[in-house]
Design a protein around this motif. Structure first.
Motif, PDB file in Angstrom:
ATOM      1  N   ALA A   1      -5.295  -5.086 -27.786  1.00 24.97           N
ATOM      2  CA  ALA A   1      -4.128  -4.924 -27.054  1.00 24.97           C
ATOM      3  C   ALA A   1      -4.023  -3.569 -26.453  1.00 24.97           C
ATOM      4  N   ALA A   2      -3.430  -3.735 -25.191  1.00 25.49           N
ATOM      5  CA  ALA A   2      -3.215  -2.413 -24.505  1.00 25.49           C
ATOM      6  C   ALA A   2      -1.734  -2.094 -24.250  1.00 25.49           C
ATOM      7  N   LYS A   3      -1.569  -0.681 -23.824  1.00 29.67           N
ATOM      8  CA  LYS A   3      -0.489  -0.100 -23.883  1.00 29.67           C
ATOM      9  C   LYS A   3       0.370  -0.914 -22.704  1.00 29.67           C
ATOM     10  N   LEU A   4       1.634  -0.801 -22.954  1.00 29.12           N
ATOM     11  CA  LEU A   4       2.854  -1.520 -21.936  1.00 29.12           C
ATOM     12  C   LEU A   4       3.737  -0.291 -21.235  1.00 29.12           C
ATOM     13  N   TYR A   5       3.807  -0.772 -19.891  1.00 21.22           N
ATOM     14  CA  TYR A   5       4.574   0.362 -19.146  1.00 21.22           C
ATOM     15  C   TYR A   5       5.649  -0.432 -18.376  1.00 21.22           C
ATOM     16  N   LYS A   6       6.495   0.430 -18.014  1.00 20.55           N
ATOM     17  CA  LYS A   6       7.684  -0.019 -17.221  1.00 20.55           C
ATOM     18  C   LYS A   6       7.699   0.989 -15.819  1.00 20.55           C
ATOM     19  N   PHE A   7       8.103   0.097 -14.679  1.00 22.15           N
ATOM     20  CA  PHE A   7       8.717   1.117 -13.614  1.00 22.15           C
ATOM     21  C   PHE A   7       9.938   1.796 -13.724  1.00 22.15           C
TER      22      PHE A   7
ATOM     23  N   SER B   1       0.976  -1.366   0.046  1.00 22.76           N
ATOM     24  CA  SER B   1      -0.039  -0.082  -0.028  1.00 22.76           C
ATOM     25  C   SER B   1       0.751   1.195  -0.246  1.00 22.76           C
ATOM     26  N   TYR B   2       2.151   1.417   0.495  1.00 22.09           N
ATOM     27  CA  TYR B   2       2.873   2.406   0.627  1.00 22.09           C
ATOM     28  C   TYR B   2       4.398   2.188  -0.086  1.00 22.09           C
ATOM     29  N   GLN B   3       4.670   1.137  -0.582  1.00 25.51           N
ATOM     30  CA  GLN B   3       5.999   0.918  -1.394  1.00 25.51           C
ATOM     31  C   GLN B   3       6.020   0.014  -2.418  1.00 25.51           C
ATOM     32  N   PRO B   4       6.725   0.559  -3.527  1.00 19.82           N
ATOM     33  CA  PRO B   4       6.335  -0.215  -4.959  1.00 19.82           C
ATOM     34  C   PRO B   4       7.008  -1.595  -5.068  1.00 19.82           C
ATOM     35  N   ILE B   5       6.373  -2.325  -4.070  1.00 20.74           N
ATOM     36  CA  ILE B   5       7.025  -3.717  -4.105  1.00 20.74           C
ATOM     37  C   ILE B   5       6.135  -4.384  -5.248  1.00 20.74           C
ATOM     38  N   ALA B   6       4.951  -4.239  -5.662  1.00 19.30           N
ATOM     39  CA  ALA B   6       4.162  -4.738  -6.466  1.00 19.30           C
ATOM     40  C   ALA B   6       4.956  -5.067  -8.045  1.00 19.30           C
ATOM     41  N   PHE B   7       5.952  -4.152  -8.280  1.00 16.93           N
ATOM     42  CA  PHE B   7       6.500  -4.279  -9.547  1.00 16.93           C
ATOM     43  C   PHE B   7       7.525  -5.387  -9.670  1.00 16.93           C
ATOM     44  N   GLU B   8       7.937  -5.947  -8.456  1.00 20.28           N
ATOM     45  CA  GLU B   8       8.874  -7.142  -8.278  1.00 20.28           C
ATOM     46  C   GLU B   8       8.126  -8.479  -8.695  1.00 20.28           C
ATOM     47  N   LEU B   9       7.033  -8.285  -8.885  1.00 17.78           N
ATOM     48  CA  LEU B   9       6.133  -9.416  -9.230  1.00 17.78           C
ATOM     49  C   LEU B   9       5.519  -9.497 -10.867  1.00 17.78           C
ATOM     50  N   LEU B  10       5.599  -8.057 -11.201  1.00 20.75           N
ATOM     51  CA  LEU B  10       5.062  -8.150 -12.660  1.00 20.75           C
ATOM     52  C   LEU B  10       6.104  -8.317 -13.586  1.00 20.75           C
ATOM     53  N   PRO B  11       5.843  -8.693 -14.795  1.00 23.04           N
ATOM     54  CA  PRO B  11       6.856  -8.711 -15.813  1.00 23.04           C
ATOM     55  C   PRO B  11       7.621  -7.413 -15.775  1.00 23.04           C
ATOM     56  N   GLU B  12       8.738  -7.217 -16.506  1.00 21.61           N
ATOM     57  CA  GLU B  12       9.273  -6.053 -16.718  1.00 21.61           C
ATOM     58  C   GLU B  12       8.379  -4.766 -17.507  1.00 21.61           C
ATOM     59  N   LYS B  13       7.607  -5.670 -18.624  1.00 25.33           N
ATOM     60  CA  LYS B  13       6.796  -4.648 -19.349  1.00 25.33           C
ATOM     61  C   LYS B  13       5.326  -5.103 -18.886  1.00 25.33           C
ATOM     62  N   PHE B  14       4.650  -4.182 -18.672  1.00 31.63           N
ATOM     63  CA  PHE B  14       3.135  -4.810 -17.875  1.00 31.63           C
ATOM     64  C   PHE B  14       1.960  -3.811 -18.473  1.00 31.63           C
TER      65      PHE B  14
ATOM     66  N   LEU C   1       5.597   2.959 -22.602  1.00 31.78           N
ATOM     67  CA  LEU C   1       6.382   2.370 -23.581  1.00 31.78           C
ATOM     68  C   LEU C   1       5.621   2.556 -25.047  1.00 31.78           C
ATOM     69  N   ASP C   2       6.337   2.677 -26.324  1.00 30.17           N
ATOM     70  CA  ASP C   2       5.786   2.859 -27.759  1.00 30.17           C
ATOM     71  C   ASP C   2       5.529   1.394 -28.249  1.00 30.17           C
ATOM     72  N   GLU C   3       4.979   0.619 -27.059  1.00 26.69           N
ATOM     73  CA  GLU C   3       4.574  -0.936 -27.521  1.00 26.69           C
ATOM     74  C   GLU C   3       3.267  -1.165 -26.816  1.00 26.69           C
ATOM     75  N   LYS C   4       2.567  -2.406 -27.469  1.00 25.24           N
ATOM     76  CA  LYS C   4       1.422  -2.869 -26.898  1.00 25.24           C
ATOM     77  C   LYS C   4       1.471  -4.317 -26.721  1.00 25.24           C
ATOM     78  N   GLN C   5       0.512  -4.878 -26.075  1.00 25.05           N
ATOM     79  CA  GLN C   5       0.541  -6.496 -25.941  1.00 25.05           C
ATOM     80  C   GLN C   5       0.581  -7.235 -27.248  1.00 25.05           C
ATOM     81  N   LYS C   6       1.071  -8.251 -27.309  1.00 25.47           N
ATOM     82  CA  LYS C   6       1.254  -9.154 -28.243  1.00 25.47           C
ATOM     83  C   LYS C   6       0.548 -10.469 -28.131  1.00 25.47           C
ATOM     84  N   GLY C   7      -0.248 -10.994 -29.148  1.00 23.52           N
ATOM     85  CA  GLY C   7      -0.717 -12.401 -28.994  1.00 23.52           C
ATOM     86  C   GLY C   7      -1.934 -12.644 -28.153  1.00 23.52           C
ATOM     87  N   VAL C   8      -2.658 -11.272 -28.207  1.00 27.85           N
ATOM     88  CA  VAL C   8      -3.942 -11.500 -27.324  1.00 27.85           C
ATOM     89  C   VAL C   8      -5.255 -11.347 -28.249  1.00 27.85           C
TER      90      VAL C   8
END
Length: 233
Positions: free
Chosen positions: A210-216, A151-164, A199-206
Motif C-alpha cells: 500500500a502506498a501513501k495517500l495525498y491531497k491537493f 502542464s502549467y495549471q493544477p487541473i489534473a487534481f479535478e480528475l483524481l479522487p480526493e485522496k490519491f 496524509l496519515d493514510e495508505k491505500q486499502k484493499g490492494v
C-alpha cells in the motif's frame, strides 16, 4: 430597430466534452444518438439552444437531459461554425469541456425526455470511434487544450479522487501527455511545489504494498502561487 437580413436563420447548439479518469485510463462521456441524422452513432452530449435560453443555461440543461449529470462546472473553450458541419442546415455550436471525478459519477443515463439520446456511456479515449457530425474534431480540440493546460495549471487534481497516490498522479499526467515521465524527477518536482498534503493514510484493499495517500492543498496553492507552474518540464 436594426433590419435583419433574410438569411438570418442560423441555429445555435451546445456540445459538452466531459473527461474522467478511472483505473489508469482517461475517459470521455458519450451518448448514442437516437434520431437522424447519425442515428445510432456515438456523439458528444449536445443539442440545440432554445430561443429564450442563455448559452450557459443550455449547456447545463443539455448535459443533465442527456446524461443525468447535474451541477458540473464547465468551461467554454471554442465555437465551431464551419459550413456543412450539420447536414440539415446552418448550426453554430458552442463547445464546453469539464474534468470530473468519476467516483459518484459513473452511473449515467439520459432522462426519458431526452429523445435524442438512447444511452450515455463512459468510454476510454483509446477506444473512441469516429463521432457524429464534427464531434471528433471538437474532441481533438478539447484534448489539445487540456494537454497544454495540464502542464502549467493544477487541473489534473479535478480528475483524481480526493485522496490519491503519487503513482496515480503520475499515471494521469502520462496518459494526457502521451509520454513516459521519470518517476524520481516527477515526484521530486511535485513535492517541491509544496501543494500536496501527505496524509496519515495508505491505500486499502490492494494486493500489493500500500502506498501513501495525498491531497491537493488548494489553499496553499492559491496563497503561494500567483503565476503558472511547470509541472512537466
Amino acid at each position: 430597430m436594426e433590419n435583419l437580413p433574410e438569411h438570418f436563420d442560423s441555429l445555435f447548439s451546445v456540445d459538452c466534452v466531459i473527461f474522467g479518469f478511472d483505473e489508469g485510463e482517461l475517459k470521455i462521456l458519450l451518448i448514442e444518438r437516437n434520431e437522424a441524422p447519425f442515428n445510432g452513432w456515438f456523439a458528444l452530449p449536445g443539442y440545440f439552444v432554445e430561443p429564450i435560453e442563455a448559452i450557459e443555461t443550455a449547456a447545463q440543461r443539455i448535459l443533465f437531459e442527456s446524461t443525468g449529470l447535474k451541477g458540473i462546472f464547465m468551461e467554454q473553450f471554442y465555437t465551431f461554425g464551419a459550413l456543412g458541419r450539420h447536414p440539415q442546415g446552418r448550426v453554430i455550436t458552442v463547445a464546453y469541456y469539464a474534468m470530473i471525478r468519476l467516483i459518484g459519477n459513473k452511473e449515467v443515463a439520459p432522462l426519458p425526455t431526452a429523445h435524442f439520446a438512447k444511452r450515455a456511456v463512459w468510454m476510454s479515449i483509446k477506444d473512441m470511434p469516429e463521432l457524429a457530425f464534427d464531434h471528433s474534431r471538437i474532441f481533438r480540440k478539447s484534448f489539445e487544450k487540456i494537454k497544454n493546460k495540464i502542464s502549467y495549471q493544477p487541473i489534473a487534481f479535478e480528475l483524481l479522487p480526493e485522496k490519491f497516490t503519487l503513482t496515480q498522479l503520475q499515471q494521469l499526467y502520462e496518459v494526457v501527455l502521451n509520454k513516459k515521465l521519470d518517476k524520481r524527477n516527477f515526484r521530486k518536482k511535485m513535492l517541491a511545489y509544496d501543494i500536496l498534503k501527505e496524509l496519515d493514510e495508505k491505500q486499502k484493499g490492494v494486493s500489493y504494498r500500500a502506498a501513501k495517500l495525498y491531497k491537493f492543498d488548494k489553499r496553499k496553492y492559491a496563497k503561494n502561487f500567483q503565476k503558472e507552474l511547470s509541472f512537466t518540464r
